[in-house]
Motif scaffolding. Structure first.
Motif, mmCIF file in Angstrom:
data_model
loop_
_atom_site.group_PDB
_atom_site.id
_atom_site.type_symbol
_atom_site.label_atom_id
_atom_site.label_comp_id
_atom_site.label_asym_id
_atom_site.label_seq_id
_atom_site.Cartn_x
_atom_site.Cartn_y
_atom_site.Cartn_z
ATOM 1 N N ARG A 180 42.430 43.003 32.666
ATOM 2 C CA ARG A 180 43.764 42.806 33.305
ATOM 3 C C ARG A 180 44.841 42.820 32.621
ATOM 4 N N ALA B 257 44.140 52.355 43.880
ATOM 5 C CA ALA B 257 42.949 51.689 44.321
ATOM 6 C C ALA B 257 41.706 52.510 43.858
ATOM 7 N N LYS C 259 42.792 45.722 37.190
ATOM 8 C CA LYS C 259 44.124 45.376 38.024
ATOM 9 C C LYS C 259 43.919 46.033 39.163
ATOM 10 N N SER C 260 42.778 46.848 39.508
ATOM 11 C CA SER C 260 42.952 47.772 40.602
ATOM 12 C C SER C 260 42.573 46.991 41.969
ATOM 13 N N VAL C 261 43.034 47.761 42.938
ATOM 14 C CA VAL C 261 42.540 47.033 44.388
ATOM 15 C C VAL C 261 41.281 47.838 44.922
ATOM 16 N N LYS D 176 48.332 42.864 47.531
ATOM 17 C CA LYS D 176 48.511 41.679 46.738
ATOM 18 C C LYS D 176 47.548 40.634 47.250
ATOM 19 N N SER E 132 44.546 40.818 48.636
ATOM 20 C CA SER E 132 43.027 41.428 48.097
ATOM 21 C C SER E 132 42.985 41.350 46.919
ATOM 22 N N ARG E 133 43.920 41.691 46.089
ATOM 23 C CA ARG E 133 43.855 41.494 44.397
ATOM 24 C C ARG E 133 43.786 40.154 44.043
ATOM 25 N N ALA F 190 40.090 39.217 44.538
ATOM 26 C CA ALA F 190 39.532 39.635 43.684
ATOM 27 C C ALA F 190 39.446 38.919 42.232
ATOM 28 N N ASN F 191 40.630 38.397 41.661
ATOM 29 C CA ASN F 191 40.890 37.623 40.538
ATOM 30 C C ASN F 191 40.098 36.515 40.703
#
Length: 209
Positions: free
Chosen positions: A18, A115, A136-138, A177, A179-180, A183-184
């Motif tokens: 990331r 994405a 960093k991808s959605v 935002k 969703s990511r 994910a993080n």
């Protein structure tokens, strides 16, 4: 059957990319020529039916979009009937780049796509999905027990080609935002350090028996 010894299962881990900035000038010239000056979504997978590649390409190619679709995976349309179907279904906005293996190239694609589309339907903890969580991808993923079990709330899901079409058509309205950020958080349990701790703990437990 009953196992006579305990069975330990440990998930795979992935690099955290990331924070790695990769400019287009750093990637291979062949790939650079294909993706330069264009926003894109990404598929990075074996180009096989169980990965929903045809369904993804058909949904994407159903109309003109303001971004391209980069499909990364070994591609042999002359010798492979399924690959030929993919090529026939693809619009001019679908870019087949072949297999991508250079680390810098992979980092660029994953961190710079709008994405990452993950169509895998089998296989448990797919390493490519874990890698996407560490980028960093959605993530837009096929809804099944494997993907939901790995990514949890860190992905936007689809079950059918029509559902994917709806996601693609709402792409600028979705809360990427949030969703990511999820994910993080999900990626924390797949980071190398966490998985290494699990291996060490298991080894020490076994050694005490």
């Amino acid at each position: 059957n009953i196992f006579k010894k305990a069975v330990h299962t440990i998930a795979c881990s992935a690099d955290d990319i990331r924070s790695k900035e990769t400019s287009i000038d750093m990637i291979g010239s062949d790939l650079k020529d294909l993706v330069v000056d264009s926003e894109f979504m990404l598929v990075m997978a074996r180009l096989e039916p169980d990965n929903q590649i045809l369904e993804i390409i058909r949904a994407f190619s159903s109309e003109y979009r303001e971004y391209n679709l980069v499909v990364a995976g070994k591609f042999y349309p002359k010798n492979n009937k399924y690959h030929k179907k993919l090529m026939q279904a693809a619009s001019d906005q679908v870019i087949f780049v072949g297999g991508v293996y250079a680390p810098t190239d992979k980092i660029y694609l994953r961190n710079n796509c709008l994405a990452y589309l993950h169509g895998h339907t089998v296989g448990g903890t797919n390493p490519s999905l874990v890698e996407a969580l560490g980028s960093k991808s959605v993530i837009i993923a096929h809804r099944n027990k494997y993907n939901c079990g790995v990514a949890s709330g860190g992905a936007i899901y689809f079950s059918t080609e029509d559902e994917l079409l709806g996601v693609l058509n709402s792409i600028y309205l979705l809360n990427f935002k949030k969703s990511r950020l999820i994910a993080n958080k999900v990626f924390e349990k797949y980071a190398h350090e966490k998985i290494h701790e699990m291996y060490l703990s298991t080894i020490l437990q076994c050694g005490r028996r």
